[in-house]
Design a protein around this motif. Structure first.
Motif, PDB file in Angstrom:
ATOM      1  N   VAL A 192      17.393 -22.617  32.162  1.00 13.80           N
ATOM      2  CA  VAL A 192      17.805 -22.855  33.556  1.00 13.80           C
ATOM      3  C   VAL A 192      16.584 -23.022  34.457  1.00 13.80           C
ATOM      4  CG1 VAL A 192      19.035 -21.846  35.538  1.00 13.80           C
ATOM      5  CG2 VAL A 192      19.996 -21.662  33.235  1.00 13.80           C
ATOM      6  N   LEU A 193      15.474 -22.371  34.094  1.00 15.71           N
ATOM      7  CA  LEU A 193      14.246 -22.527  34.877  1.00 15.71           C
ATOM      8  C   LEU A 193      13.819 -23.989  34.946  1.00 15.71           C
ATOM      9  CD1 LEU A 193      12.129 -19.462  33.674  1.00 15.71           C
ATOM     10  CD2 LEU A 193      13.069 -19.814  35.969  1.00 15.71           C
ATOM     11  N   GLU A 194      13.982 -24.711  33.840  1.00 15.32           N
ATOM     12  CA  GLU A 194      13.626 -26.135  33.830  1.00 15.32           C
ATOM     13  C   GLU A 194      14.565 -26.931  34.720  1.00 15.32           C
ATOM     14  OE1 GLU A 194      11.044 -27.939  32.609  1.00 15.32           O
ATOM     15  OE2 GLU A 194      10.221 -25.913  32.339  1.00 15.32           O
ATOM     16  N   GLY A 195      15.844 -26.545  34.724  1.00 18.26           N
ATOM     17  CA  GLY A 195      16.794 -27.209  35.596  1.00 18.26           C
ATOM     18  C   GLY A 195      16.434 -27.026  37.060  1.00 18.26           C
ATOM     19  N   ILE A 196      16.042 -25.810  37.420  1.00 19.93           N
ATOM     20  CA  ILE A 196      15.623 -25.529  38.796  1.00 19.93           C
ATOM     21  C   ILE A 196      14.386 -26.354  39.155  1.00 19.93           C
ATOM     22  CG2 ILE A 196      14.678 -23.742  40.315  1.00 19.93           C
ATOM     23  CD1 ILE A 196      16.464 -21.726  38.765  1.00 19.93           C
ATOM     24  N   LYS A 197      13.432 -26.406  38.222  1.00 25.03           N
ATOM     25  CA  LYS A 197      12.210 -27.184  38.465  1.00 25.03           C
ATOM     26  C   LYS A 197      12.524 -28.668  38.635  1.00 25.03           C
ATOM     27  CE  LYS A 197       7.724 -28.414  36.454  1.00 25.03           C
ATOM     28  NZ  LYS A 197       6.853 -28.304  35.257  1.00 25.03           N
ATOM     29  N   SER A 198      13.472 -29.174  37.855  1.00 22.61           N
ATOM     30  CA  SER A 198      13.827 -30.594  37.945  1.00 22.61           C
ATOM     31  C   SER A 198      14.393 -30.947  39.318  1.00 22.61           C
ATOM     32  CB  SER A 198      14.850 -30.957  36.859  1.00 22.61           C
ATOM     33  OG  SER A 198      14.294 -30.795  35.570  1.00 22.61           O
ATOM     34  N   ILE A 199      15.044 -29.980  39.960  1.00 30.81           N
ATOM     35  CA  ILE A 199      15.644 -30.225  41.271  1.00 30.81           C
ATOM     36  C   ILE A 199      14.632 -30.034  42.396  1.00 30.81           C
ATOM     37  CG2 ILE A 199      17.422 -29.468  42.906  1.00 30.81           C
ATOM     38  CD1 ILE A 199      19.042 -28.518  40.427  1.00 30.81           C
ATOM     39  N   THR A 200      13.892 -28.935  42.339  1.00 28.18           N
ATOM     40  CA  THR A 200      13.040 -28.558  43.472  1.00 28.18           C
ATOM     41  C   THR A 200      11.554 -28.861  43.271  1.00 28.18           C
ATOM     42  OG1 THR A 200      12.610 -26.308  42.664  1.00 28.18           O
ATOM     43  CG2 THR A 200      14.625 -26.656  43.958  1.00 28.18           C
ATOM     44  N   GLY A 201      11.168 -29.114  42.019  1.00 30.46           N
ATOM     45  CA  GLY A 201       9.748 -29.311  41.736  1.00 30.46           C
ATOM     46  C   GLY A 201       8.984 -28.008  41.607  1.00 30.46           C
ATOM     47  N   GLN A 202       9.688 -26.884  41.685  1.00 22.78           N
ATOM     48  CA  GLN A 202       9.039 -25.571  41.610  1.00 22.78           C
ATOM     49  C   GLN A 202       9.727 -24.698  40.567  1.00 22.78           C
ATOM     50  OE1 GLN A 202       8.643 -23.697  45.639  1.00 22.78           O
ATOM     51  NE2 GLN A 202       9.814 -25.488  46.288  1.00 22.78           N
TER      52      GLN A 202
END
Length: 338
Positions: A40-50
């Motif tokens: 899920v961390l990668e999913g969050i990064k894909s959306i926000t860049g962070q």
């Protein structure tokens, strides 16, 4: 400002992390990964860049919780999601639900008190109302005997927070939300329970892709128009926005009481069959379902009066039922490469 999100890789938690990051907050996530994936961390990064700061931690471990808070004394507020969350499962595993939901909350509150942190948003639930007498439910609805161990953990969780506020200057918002569904429009994060889903929407979407042979609808003799349970469904992105607004409400010291309660829902009730038909409409797929016996712990109907949160926090739901189901279907297809 730094915000701690417990259970931050779960369904609602991950969407709230995204909403916080998009508002410019520094987010720290704690999750034990018992019902969530590190991906899920990668999913969050894909959306926000962070990528938020992440620590895998079992909040039932009192010593580990205190060590964590000691190392992060610059946290300004806590959004507490971490809890077991399924009504049906709680009927089968009551002790596990009491242990997880109570110990994690108590340990977090004790550690907050120890370092002088006093702002919390608590993930509560409409299940605290039991079977309400008058619809839509307002925050003044009487709290009745819980119909499930899960509902009882939310009732008592609220009581624990209220009792602590009598002896410590805790400021908390208790968000009693109804049924969160949907997924982020990007399709990068959504509801992905471990094992067989206890919640309705992932069961519908998994049935649509062939992972489940059919959908079980629990009971068709409830006191509703078509005999199936009626619930208020809220898009998870709208719900995440409510958490951010509630936290900023505390940060700006706009609250007039130490503990405040808000319903978060769409303000309208839909039956299980109406939900199925909406999904069929947006997906073009016919859902194979069977009517089975009632499930212990389910109430006939529940939907929210949202006047208070609209007036005080300026929050309103923005998504229709079809929007919610279309986003859930988009997530299911993307996550399974369907």
């Amino acid at each position: 400002m730094k915000v701690l999100v417990t259970g931050g890789l779960g369904f609602i938690g991950s969407h709230t992390v995204v909403a916080l990051q998009e508002k410019g907050y520094e987010v720290v996530v704690v999750d034990d990964l018992s019902n969530a994936s590190i991906t899920v961390l990668e999913g969050i990064k894909s959306i926000t860049g962070q990528v938020p700061t992440f620590e895998q931690l079992d909040l039932r471990d009192k010593q580990a919780v205190h060590q964590f808070f000691h190392a992060h004394q610059d946290i300004a507020g806590v959004i507490h999601f971490a809890a077991s969350k399924a009504v049906g499962e709680s009927m089968k595993l009551p002790l596990e639900y009491y242990e997880n939901n109570f110990f994690s909350l108590i340990n977090v509150l004790a550690a907050m008190k120890h370092i002088g942190l006093n702002k919390m948003i608590f993930s509560s639930s409409c299940t605290v109302y039991g079977q309400g007498e008058v619809m839509p439910l307002t925050e003044e609805e009487s709290i009745k005997t819980a119909l499930s161990p899960y509902g009882n953990t939310k009732q008592v969780g609220e009581e624990i927070i209220v009792d602590l506020a009598k002896v410590y200057p805790l400021q908390a918002v208790l968000l009693r939300y109804f049924n969160p569904i949907g997924a982020h429009e990007s399709g990068f994060i959504g509801e992905s329970p471990q094992g067989v889903p206890y919640n309705l929407i992932p069961y519908i979407t998994q049935t649509a892709v062939g992972v489940r042979p059919f959908l079980s609808i629990y009971g068709k003799d409830y006191d509703t128009a078509d005999g199936t349970c009626v619930r208020d469904y809220i898009h998870v992105v709208d719900l995440a926005d409510a958490h951010v607004r509630a936290l900023e409400y505390l940060f700006k010291n706009e609250n007039t009481e130490q503990i405040e309660v808000f319903n978060v829902g769409n303000g309208q009730g839909y039956s299980v069959l109406e939900l199925v038909h909406s999904f069929e409409r947006v997906s073009g797929i016919k859902i194979n379902y069977e009517i089975v016996e009632r499930r212990p712990g389910d109430v006939d109907k529940a939907w929210a009066n949202t006047a208070k949160i609209e007036r005080v926090l300026g929050w309103k739901p923005t998504k229709t039922l079809d929007d919610m189901l279309a986003s859930a279907w988009n997530w299911e297809k993307k996550s399974r490469k369907y």
